[in-house]
Design a protein around this motif. Sequence first.
Motif, mmCIF file in Angstrom:
data_model
loop_
_atom_site.group_PDB
_atom_site.id
_atom_site.type_symbol
_atom_site.label_atom_id
_atom_site.label_comp_id
_atom_site.label_asym_id
_atom_site.label_seq_id
_atom_site.Cartn_x
_atom_site.Cartn_y
_atom_site.Cartn_z
ATOM 1 N N LEU A 95 36.922 8.127 13.744
ATOM 2 C CA LEU A 95 35.810 7.918 14.671
ATOM 3 C C LEU A 95 36.270 8.020 16.121
ATOM 4 O O LEU A 95 35.555 8.573 16.969
ATOM 5 C CB LEU A 95 35.150 6.563 14.411
ATOM 6 N N ARG A 96 37.468 7.502 16.430
ATOM 7 C CA ARG A 96 37.999 7.639 17.790
ATOM 8 C C ARG A 96 38.242 9.097 18.132
ATOM 9 O O ARG A 96 37.935 9.545 19.239
ATOM 10 C CB ARG A 96 39.304 6.842 17.923
ATOM 11 N N GLU A 97 38.780 9.863 17.177
ATOM 12 C CA GLU A 97 39.019 11.287 17.412
ATOM 13 C C GLU A 97 37.703 12.028 17.628
ATOM 14 O O GLU A 97 37.609 12.903 18.483
ATOM 15 C CB GLU A 97 39.775 11.897 16.235
ATOM 16 N N ILE A 98 36.700 11.684 16.868
ATOM 17 C CA ILE A 98 35.394 12.323 17.022
ATOM 18 C C ILE A 98 34.816 12.015 18.391
ATOM 19 O O ILE A 98 34.339 12.908 19.100
ATOM 20 C CB ILE A 98 34.423 11.884 15.904
ATOM 21 N N SER A 99 34.865 10.747 18.800
ATOM 22 C CA SER A 99 34.289 10.387 20.095
ATOM 23 C C SER A 99 35.071 11.010 21.239
ATOM 24 O O SER A 99 34.488 11.454 22.238
ATOM 25 C CB SER A 99 34.212 8.872 20.259
ATOM 26 N N SER A 100 36.399 11.100 21.117
ATOM 27 C CA SER A 100 37.183 11.718 22.189
ATOM 28 C C SER A 100 36.921 13.213 22.258
ATOM 29 O O SER A 100 36.869 13.798 23.345
ATOM 30 C CB SER A 100 38.669 11.436 21.998
ATOM 31 N N SER A 101 36.742 13.859 21.105
ATOM 32 C CA SER A 101 36.464 15.295 21.117
ATOM 33 C C SER A 101 35.071 15.575 21.677
ATOM 34 O O SER A 101 34.841 16.596 22.302
ATOM 35 C CB SER A 101 36.608 15.890 19.724
ATOM 36 N N ARG A 102 34.139 14.664 21.468
ATOM 37 C CA ARG A 102 32.801 14.837 22.037
ATOM 38 C C ARG A 102 32.829 14.716 23.548
ATOM 39 O O ARG A 102 32.094 15.393 24.247
ATOM 40 C CB ARG A 102 31.829 13.810 21.455
ATOM 41 N N LYS A 103 33.679 13.837 24.070
ATOM 42 C CA LYS A 103 33.795 13.687 25.509
ATOM 43 C C LYS A 103 34.428 14.919 26.132
ATOM 44 O O LYS A 103 34.052 15.330 27.217
ATOM 45 C CB LYS A 103 34.626 12.453 25.849
ATOM 46 N N LYS A 104 35.415 15.500 25.445
ATOM 47 C CA LYS A 104 36.114 16.670 25.972
ATOM 48 C C LYS A 104 35.220 17.900 25.971
ATOM 49 O O LYS A 104 35.207 18.677 26.920
ATOM 50 C CB LYS A 104 37.361 16.971 25.143
ATOM 51 N N GLU A 105 34.493 18.091 24.915
ATOM 52 C CA GLU A 105 33.703 19.312 24.750
ATOM 53 C C GLU A 105 32.234 18.996 24.964
ATOM 54 O O GLU A 105 31.681 18.094 24.366
ATOM 55 C CB GLU A 105 33.908 19.867 23.339
ATOM 56 N N ALA A 164 41.201 1.557 8.642
ATOM 57 C CA ALA A 164 42.039 2.032 9.748
ATOM 58 C C ALA A 164 41.896 3.535 9.947
ATOM 59 O O ALA A 164 41.723 4.011 11.081
ATOM 60 C CB ALA A 164 43.497 1.663 9.485
ATOM 61 N N SER A 165 41.950 4.301 8.856
ATOM 62 C CA SER A 165 41.805 5.755 8.996
ATOM 63 C C SER A 165 40.387 6.125 9.416
ATOM 64 O O SER A 165 40.189 7.095 10.151
ATOM 65 C CB SER A 165 42.194 6.466 7.706
ATOM 66 N N GLU A 166 39.408 5.333 8.996
ATOM 67 C CA GLU A 166 38.022 5.573 9.414
ATOM 68 C C GLU A 166 37.889 5.366 10.926
ATOM 69 O O GLU A 166 37.284 6.173 11.630
ATOM 70 C CB GLU A 166 37.079 4.636 8.660
ATOM 71 N N LYS A 167 38.456 4.281 11.433
ATOM 72 C CA LYS A 167 38.410 4.010 12.875
ATOM 73 C C LYS A 167 39.118 5.107 13.653
ATOM 74 O O LYS A 167 38.651 5.548 14.703
ATOM 75 C CB LYS A 167 39.029 2.653 13.187
ATOM 76 N N LYS A 168 40.262 5.552 13.143
ATOM 77 C CA LYS A 168 41.018 6.617 13.808
ATOM 78 C C LYS A 168 40.186 7.889 13.864
ATOM 79 O O LYS A 168 40.101 8.557 14.895
ATOM 80 C CB LYS A 168 42.326 6.869 13.064
ATOM 81 N N ALA A 205 37.239 25.654 10.447
ATOM 82 C CA ALA A 205 38.592 25.110 10.309
ATOM 83 C C ALA A 205 38.963 24.262 11.518
ATOM 84 O O ALA A 205 39.516 23.167 11.376
ATOM 85 C CB ALA A 205 39.593 26.244 10.134
ATOM 86 N N ASN A 206 38.646 24.750 12.715
ATOM 87 C CA ASN A 206 38.942 23.991 13.933
ATOM 88 C C ASN A 206 38.130 22.705 13.988
ATOM 89 O O ASN A 206 38.612 21.673 14.441
ATOM 90 C CB ASN A 206 38.673 24.831 15.177
ATOM 91 N N ALA A 207 36.887 22.772 13.533
ATOM 92 C CA ALA A 207 36.039 21.579 13.545
ATOM 93 C C ALA A 207 36.569 20.534 12.581
ATOM 94 O O ALA A 207 36.532 19.339 12.871
ATOM 95 C CB ALA A 207 34.600 21.947 13.196
ATOM 96 N N ALA A 208 37.064 20.980 11.435
ATOM 97 C CA ALA A 208 37.604 20.034 10.466
ATOM 98 C C ALA A 208 38.829 19.338 11.029
ATOM 99 O O ALA A 208 39.022 18.138 10.832
ATOM 100 C CB ALA A 208 37.945 20.756 9.173
ATOM 101 N N VAL A 209 39.653 20.084 11.752
ATOM 102 C CA VAL A 209 40.841 19.490 12.351
ATOM 103 C C VAL A 209 40.443 18.487 13.424
ATOM 104 O O VAL A 209 40.993 17.406 13.524
ATOM 105 C CB VAL A 209 41.753 20.594 12.941
ATOM 106 N N GLY A 210 39.446 18.838 14.231
ATOM 107 C CA GLY A 210 39.037 17.962 15.321
ATOM 108 C C GLY A 210 38.071 16.878 14.916
ATOM 109 O O GLY A 210 37.688 16.054 15.728
ATOM 110 N N GLY A 211 37.638 16.856 13.687
ATOM 111 C CA GLY A 211 36.705 15.830 13.230
ATOM 112 C C GLY A 211 35.265 16.161 13.561
ATOM 113 O O GLY A 211 34.389 15.336 13.403
ATOM 114 N N LYS A 212 34.980 17.366 14.014
ATOM 115 C CA LYS A 212 33.616 17.727 14.391
ATOM 116 C C LYS A 212 32.795 18.223 13.218
ATOM 117 O O LYS A 212 31.593 18.348 13.315
ATOM 118 C CB LYS A 212 33.645 18.812 15.467
#
Length: 145
Positions: free
Chosen positions: A15-25, A9-13, A76-83
């Motif tokens: 991965l979703r955060e990573i994919s959403s951050s890639r779409k935003k940036e 579950a945390s892995e999926k979460k 630090a920002n990348a770690a928070v955003g999953g990047k």
Amino acid sequence: MQHGSKNIASEKKLLREISSSRKKEIRSTTVEELDVPIKKKNEEIENSHLYLYTTDFEGINKEMKRLEMVKEKAVANAAVGGKLWSSLGTKKDIQQKVNVMYEELDELRLKQIETRNETKYGEKKLRIIQKQILYLHKQLEIIYP
């Protein structure tokens, strides 16, 4: 679990955060890209240490500190955003880099051993030649006192 998560579950979460951050940036900066200006400043100091005045050193040091702060903030920002995971590469890529470094290290060790053996051989020959010179010098003193 590819990103070090303890459950699916945390892995999926993540991965979703990573994919959403890639779409935003559109563009993300890697750690290596952040290291480039810092390395350039270090090279600038090393290459022109004779020609720089203390004020130049202070300016370069301030710029290096600023770049280090930018790098730390970005990490630090990348770690928070999953990047951070995407900037480091996959586990296989990192493992391959480590294996390449181990191979290079082994090659360097072999070269070091060869060089050390050549040095010992040279030192041995040098001692033999020095003994011969001393012997010949004594012979000259005997013949021509």
